[in-house]
Design a protein around this motif. Structure first.
Motif, short mmCIF file in Angstrom:
data_model
loop_
_atom_site.label_atom_id
_atom_site.label_comp_id
_atom_site.label_asym_id
_atom_site.label_seq_id
_atom_site.Cartn_x
_atom_site.Cartn_y
_atom_site.Cartn_z
N LYS A 33 0.81 -1.23 0.00
CA LYS A 33 0.00 0.00 0.00
C LYS A 33 0.84 1.27 0.00
CE LYS A 33 -3.66 0.81 2.33
NZ LYS A 33 -4.97 0.97 1.70
N SER A 124 -8.15 -1.23 2.93
CA SER A 124 -8.60 -1.27 1.55
C SER A 124 -7.42 -1.56 0.63
CB SER A 124 -9.26 0.06 1.19
OG SER A 124 -8.41 1.14 1.54
N ASN A 126 -5.90 -0.54 -1.93
CA ASN A 126 -5.40 0.50 -2.84
C ASN A 126 -4.07 1.03 -2.31
OD1 ASN A 126 -7.64 1.56 -0.85
ND2 ASN A 126 -6.12 3.20 -1.04
N SER A 132 -10.31 3.81 -3.13
CA SER A 132 -10.47 2.39 -2.77
C SER A 132 -11.02 1.61 -3.96
CB SER A 132 -11.43 2.24 -1.60
OG SER A 132 -10.93 2.87 -0.46
MG MG Z 1 -8.39 2.85 2.91
#
Ligand code: MG
Ligand code: AMP
Length: 302
Positions: A33, A124, A126, A132
């Protein structure tokens, strides 16, 4: 899931999961991430019976909320147990827990628990600060390059809610909404029979805690009509301005939430530079949508 990552669908958005007790697996989430390590993750479990492993204090109102809204788009933050290490809580004394309402997510969690797993930590799926993902394709685009052999992306079709879970702070005598979502303040108040605080656009936040988040590459302009060549998001009752590129025309507030992130992504895919958005008005889910849009626009929430 011995140290591997698994991206999985939930009703809110897609998550990027790892064994919540495995420090090196969780470290890979942060790497994929590009997320600062003091930013905590949500522990996902298959049912509310599993939360006492992760929380050392569970207020009575939290049990009511769990009974009414789990599985569902709600995350409860509680004082952590010894199992909840700094690497999932961002060094805080609290842990965030959720039971998602999605058949594939629940099957994954149950299967993992049957193998002796205690919970799946997942933010999430992303890159940090980006929009997201609400489809497996969006997950692939966001973090595909950070996945190795043995990691998985599960496909469960488009997420039905489309915005992240409501986060409720349950560490004191009264609950407080930290992030608005599909479980609204009205629903929470009705469930627990008392009024609560919400960090919404109308409330002042400490300066410095403001961040731009959920941002597409395109510039997001709120409350304006689109010029020719610009993207446009508004309810279906609003006509598309001449020459503008319609990105979403939701008929209902639920539709608005469900289609918003895909619309922002499609603007980037079409290399659109600016997106004009007419925001939904009112309470409930509209508060969550305005919260995300305000951040997407890089504006301070005040
Ligand atoms: Mg998030
Ligand atoms: P996500 O935003 O979907 O990536 O999920 C992680 C979010 O959960 C974080 O950004 C925090 O806002 C929230 N969260 C997780 N753990 C905690 C915690 N212990 N206290 C407050 N918020 C938390």
């Amino acid at each position: 899931m011995s140290g591997a990552l698994v991206a999985f669908p939930t009703e809110t958005v897609y998550g990027l999961g790892a064994d919540a007790t495995n420090a090196s697996a969780v470290a890979r989430i942060y790497e994929a991430k590009g997320r600062p390590s003091d930013h905590p993750l949500i522990v996902h479990v298959s049912s509310m019976e599993k939360i006492s492993r992760w929380a050392r204090e569970i207020p009575v109102y939290a049990i009511s909320l769990a009974r009414d809204f789990w599985p569902g788009p709600m995350t409860l933050v509680m004082l952590r147990s010894e199992l909840a290490k700094d690497f999932i809580t961002g060094g805080q004394d609290s842990v965030a827990i959720r039971v998602p309402a999605h058949a594939i997510a629940l099957a994954l969690l149950s299967e993992f628990e049957n193998m002796g797993g205690l919970g799946v930590a997942a933010p999430s799926a992303n890159r940090f600060g980006q929009v997201s993902p609400t489809t497996s394709k969006a997950v692939e685009e966001e973090i595909g390059e950070f996945l190795f052999e043995g990691d998985l992306i599960l496909d469960g079709g488009p997420s039905l809610v489309g915005v992240e879970s409501t986060i409720i702070d349950c560490t004191s005598s009264t609950p407080k909404i930290l992030r608005p979502g599909a479980i609204t303040r009205e629903m929470i108040e009705e469930c627990i029979g008392q009024s609560i605080l919400e960090n919404t656009n109308s409330e002042i936040r400490v300066s410095g805690s403001l961040e731009s988040h959920y941002t597409p590459k395109a510039e997001v302009i709120l409350g304006a009509m689109a010029e020719p060549g610009e993207g446009f998001i508004a309810f279906s009752t609003v006509k598309t301005p001449d020459g503008a590129i319609r990105l979403a025309s939701p008929a209902t507030i639920e539709d608005y939430a469900r289609t918003l992130y895909a619309a922002l992504r499609s603007a980037d895919a079409q290399k659109i530079k600016r997106i004009a958005v007419l925001q939904p008005e009112g309470d409930g889910l509209a508060i969550a949508i305005r919260d995300r849009l305000t951040r997407a626009a890089g504006k301070e929430i005040i």
